[in-house]
Design an enzyme around this catalytic site. Structure first.
Site, PDB file in Angstrom:
ATOM      1  N   GLY A  45       1.377  -1.109  -0.045  1.00  0.00           N
ATOM      2  CA  GLY A  45       0.130   0.310   0.633  1.00  0.00           C
ATOM      3  C   GLY A  45       0.750   1.586  -0.247  1.00  0.00           C
ATOM      4  CD  GLN A  50       2.896   5.659   3.047  1.00  0.00           C
ATOM      5  OE1 GLN A  50       2.106   5.360   1.992  1.00  0.00           O
ATOM      6  NE2 GLN A  50       4.027   4.676   3.093  1.00  0.00           N
ATOM      7  CB  CYS A  95       5.047   2.201   7.679  1.00  0.00           C
ATOM      8  SG  CYS A  95       4.328   3.769   7.313  1.00  0.00           S
ATOM      9  CG  LEU A  96       6.542   1.037   1.782  1.00  0.00           C
ATOM     10  CD1 LEU A  96       5.720   1.688   0.661  1.00  0.00           C
ATOM     11  CD2 LEU A  96       7.659   0.321   1.609  1.00  0.00           C
ATOM     12  CG  HIS A 137      -0.710   1.267   7.281  1.00  0.00           C
ATOM     13  ND1 HIS A 137      -0.149   0.328   7.962  1.00  0.00           N
ATOM     14  CD2 HIS A 137       0.026   1.571   6.410  1.00  0.00           C
ATOM     15  CE1 HIS A 137       1.352   1.323   8.399  1.00  0.00           C
ATOM     16  NE2 HIS A 137       0.950   1.833   6.726  1.00  0.00           N
ATOM     17  CD  GLU A 138      -1.202   2.179   2.716  1.00  0.00           C
ATOM     18  OE1 GLU A 138      -0.346   3.236   2.406  1.00  0.00           O
ATOM     19  OE2 GLU A 138      -0.331   1.825   3.329  1.00  0.00           O
ATOM     20  CG  HIS A 141      -0.066   6.720   5.525  1.00  0.00           C
ATOM     21  ND1 HIS A 141       1.468   7.204   6.265  1.00  0.00           N
ATOM     22  CD2 HIS A 141       0.237   5.438   5.752  1.00  0.00           C
ATOM     23  CE1 HIS A 141       2.138   6.448   6.536  1.00  0.00           C
ATOM     24  NE2 HIS A 141       1.647   5.066   5.918  1.00  0.00           N
TER      25      HIS A 141
END
Length: 183
Positions: A45, A50, A95-96, A137-138, A141
């Site tokens: 995702g 991000q 997480c990235l 999760h996304e 963000h």
């Protein structure tokens, strides 16, 4: 185009993102770039904040995480979680934007979400399990919330040095990052 991933400490990650006005940008091209960026970083995702864009959009593809999610490749524009239900369950998230750190996060097992796809078609859909978790999760963000915000004060204090190092770009990744405190 592959964007660098914005990492922990950048203000864009803590800001509530703005709705996208239809026709204001090429969401199909941006979605293609976001998928390319996500795959290059081995993610499942990626939210627009991000990549430094404070807009309400994210992409997901759960297949690398679970074979049963092979048809779970989607673009979410201006999403709104309408309902969360079921038992909260723990799952180790990463997480990235916070490379090298993973922790158990408790989330409700089911969601109902309304969103637009890249063709500006509106959908209201129900998800559960891993698919719901990826979306939650996304979605966090675009609300300015990181998975580390769910951790206890003690756990956050234990991670403080690692988080500061990420902000300085002092972390190993297989993808390009944009660190707010890199000198």
């Amino acid at each position: 185009m592959i964007y660098p991933i914005v990492v922990y400490g950048d203000p864009v990650l803590k800001k509530q993102a703005e709705d996208i006005e239809q026709g204001s940008l090429d969401v199909k091209a941006l979605a293609a770039d976001m998928f390319e960026t996500m795959y290059a970083a081995s993610g499942v995702g990626l939210a627009a904040p991000q990549i430094g864009k404070s807009i309400r959009m994210f992409v997901v593809d759960g297949e690398p995480m679970d074979e049963e999610l092979k048809d779970f490749k989607k673009v979410f524009i201006n999403p709104e979680i309408l309902e969360e239900s079921g038992e909260d369950w723990a799952f180790e998230e990463g997480c990235l934007s916070i490379p090298g750190i993973r922790a158990d996060v408790y989330r409700p097992e089911q969601i109902r979400i309304r969103y637009y796809d890249a063709d500006w078609q509106e959908h209201t859909e129900d998800y559960d399990g891993i698919a719901a978790r990826i979306i939650q999760h996304e979605y966090d963000h675009i609300e300015g919330v990181l998975f580390t915000d769910y951790l206890s004060g003690l756990k956050k204090r234990l991670l403080q040095t690692k988080l500061q190092n990420i902000s300085k770009g002092q972390v190993r990744t297989d993808y390009r990052i944009q660190a707010p405190l890199r000198k």
